[in-house]
Design a protein around this motif. Sequence first.
Motif, PDB file in Angstrom:
ATOM      1  N   THR A  14       0.831  -1.214   0.000  1.00 50.01           N
ATOM      2  CA  THR A  14       0.000   0.000   0.000  1.00 50.01           C
ATOM      3  C   THR A  14       0.860   1.256   0.000  1.00 50.01           C
ATOM      4  O   THR A  14       0.647   2.178  -0.790  1.00 50.01           O
ATOM      5  N   ASN A  52       1.092   3.891  -2.979  1.00 52.66           N
ATOM      6  CA  ASN A  52       0.659   5.269  -2.758  1.00 52.66           C
ATOM      7  C   ASN A  52       1.796   6.275  -2.953  1.00 52.66           C
ATOM      8  O   ASN A  52       1.589   7.471  -2.819  1.00 52.66           O
ATOM      9  N   SER A  84      -8.959   1.680 -13.233  1.00 52.85           N
ATOM     10  CA  SER A  84      -9.615   2.720 -12.443  1.00 52.85           C
ATOM     11  C   SER A  84     -10.559   3.479 -13.351  1.00 52.85           C
ATOM     12  O   SER A  84     -10.326   3.589 -14.549  1.00 52.85           O
ATOM     13  N   GLY A  88     -11.994   8.144 -10.464  1.00 53.42           N
ATOM     14  CA  GLY A  88     -10.732   7.716  -9.873  1.00 53.42           C
ATOM     15  C   GLY A  88     -10.898   6.464  -9.022  1.00 53.42           C
ATOM     16  O   GLY A  88      -9.932   5.898  -8.544  1.00 53.42           O
ATOM     17  N   GLY A  89     -12.129   6.030  -8.836  1.00 54.21           N
ATOM     18  CA  GLY A  89     -12.385   4.800  -8.085  1.00 54.21           C
ATOM     19  C   GLY A  89     -12.217   3.584  -8.984  1.00 54.21           C
ATOM     20  O   GLY A  89     -11.968   3.706 -10.176  1.00 54.21           O
ATOM     21  N   ALA A  90     -12.322   2.403  -8.375  1.00 53.13           N
ATOM     22  CA  ALA A  90     -12.188   1.189  -9.172  1.00 53.13           C
ATOM     23  C   ALA A  90     -12.989   0.066  -8.541  1.00 53.13           C
ATOM     24  O   ALA A  90     -13.155   0.019  -7.325  1.00 53.13           O
ATOM     25  N   LEU A  91     -13.505  -0.798  -9.389  1.00 52.81           N
ATOM     26  CA  LEU A  91     -14.153  -2.003  -8.902  1.00 52.81           C
ATOM     27  C   LEU A  91     -13.233  -3.165  -9.238  1.00 52.81           C
ATOM     28  O   LEU A  91     -13.010  -3.481 -10.403  1.00 52.81           O
ATOM     29  N   LEU A  92     -12.656  -3.750  -8.201  1.00 49.96           N
ATOM     30  CA  LEU A  92     -11.659  -4.792  -8.402  1.00 49.96           C
ATOM     31  C   LEU A  92     -12.337  -6.143  -8.158  1.00 49.96           C
ATOM     32  O   LEU A  92     -12.577  -6.524  -7.018  1.00 49.96           O
ATOM     33  N   ARG A 107      -3.273  -9.878  -4.407  1.00 50.03           N
ATOM     34  CA  ARG A 107      -3.428  -8.449  -4.249  1.00 50.03           C
ATOM     35  C   ARG A 107      -4.109  -7.863  -5.490  1.00 50.03           C
ATOM     36  O   ARG A 107      -3.641  -8.048  -6.612  1.00 50.03           O
ATOM     37  N   SER A 108      -5.227  -7.175  -5.282  1.00 49.64           N
ATOM     38  CA  SER A 108      -5.911  -6.485  -6.381  1.00 49.64           C
ATOM     39  C   SER A 108      -5.324  -5.092  -6.511  1.00 49.64           C
ATOM     40  O   SER A 108      -5.053  -4.438  -5.521  1.00 49.64           O
ATOM     41  N   ALA A 150      -5.489  -1.329  -8.791  1.00 54.92           N
ATOM     42  CA  ALA A 150      -6.168  -0.496  -9.778  1.00 54.92           C
ATOM     43  C   ALA A 150      -5.130   0.244 -10.615  1.00 54.92           C
ATOM     44  O   ALA A 150      -4.036   0.521 -10.143  1.00 54.92           O
ATOM     45  N   ARG A 161      -5.104   3.262 -11.618  1.00 54.45           N
ATOM     46  CA  ARG A 161      -4.907   4.611 -11.061  1.00 54.45           C
ATOM     47  C   ARG A 161      -4.528   5.672 -12.080  1.00 54.45           C
ATOM     48  O   ARG A 161      -4.132   6.770 -11.705  1.00 54.45           O
TER      49      ARG A 161
END
Lengths: 138, 315
Positions: free
Chosen positions: B25, B29, B87, B92-96, B114-115, B117, B119
Amino acid sequence: MNQGGKIRVLVAKPGLDGHERGAQVVAYGLRDAGFEVIYTGLRQTAEQIVSTAIQEDVDVVGLSILSGAHLSLTRKVMDGLKAQGADDILVIVGGIIPDPDIQKLKDMGVGEVFVSGTPVSAIAQYIASAVSTRKNAG
Amino acid sequence: MNDSWENLIAGVKNRDIRAAARLITRVENRAPGWKEAMSRIYSRTGSARVIGITGSPGAGKSTLTCAMTKELISRGLTVGIIAIDPSSPFSGGALLGDRLRMKEIFETPGVFIRSMATRGMLGGLCQAARDVVRILDLFGKDIILVETVGVGQDEIEVVKTADLVMVVCMPGQGDGIQAIKAGVMEIADLYVVNKADMPGVDEAVADILAMLELSTETGKPSAPVLKTSALKNQGVKEVVTAFLDHRTDEDRRQAKAEIRAREEILSLLAQEVSGYILKQWENENRFCESVNQVLKKQKDPYAIVKEMTQRFNWS
């Protein structure tokens, strides 16, 4: 929140009920609110949910339950997270939850309960503010 | 839990799942210190075999990934999976949703999923995926499967960073195979026609073979074409054997490694430089202003970039 960091949410349906629509609506709605949503679909065991939440390092676990078994299922997930030292993850519950059980869920450590009819935007708002409060506190 | 870089890296070395998840993460990020952290682990990576899996949406990549993982685990290997989904360019969101097809391996010891996006970072996905691969490598995974939808150049670039690339097709795609061939054609080391229990499988295999015959690249052994039904667990053993046995000849491997090292340095440099300039720009609040000037036709983008870079004596 870290620069470029996204709020990650796991939307899961524990137990045996096969009504996925609500969870899907919430998953799509949260995506549209800018979150990264991990969707794992129907019939998840508490163990599967806990292991997914940890590997995906989510900020929030959203449980959708319409079977009536919300108290025992939620308890199992909460215990599982705690056993893994991951009880800092925010858990929220949605679905058909009778009024008297809402407080019982919160007593288990559930952050908020969203009964059917709640607009997704309200859930998104709650998540955004609760996660930022937690991150600042941590 | 003490979340310092040092602790997280130590945790990953000790195969602590939570530490690995958190390090991913942080690096994803681009939290301050990420490059130093990656720099520290770099020398300890490179032992995992990385398999890129791509193909058109709905071909069964996730189901196949799950089936292959079970096979790999049964052979005593540990597996890391990176499942990439796009994404939304709007929110900017995502459905994984790749995990939907992998429920059977959520709790399997030795498996880490690990999923991720996309981005929408310019060229950034590639680097971020490479970084996550390295973290899973440090974590001790023998095999790392990187699954991505075979649309969009960025995602094709991602699988290109793998040691071996598998392209998944399905029967009845017809022109679908044509559609994915651009860019993928040159990089596939192995083709899999999934859903082989459906009619039209032999035609799909014939289509791919015909396409491969047209390939003019010399010196590259032609990629094998295998059939699977991932749902019924048919043909999966053969695919796993094929990629475990796959050996790239030394010259080709060297050439590939050189291209990769080159690309990685360039992409890190490009991000660093543009990030640096953009940051300065934003500090001066000029980026928004410049965008407005372009919209109002007061200035053109060429002039703006020249202005911004002039102070570095570049142009």
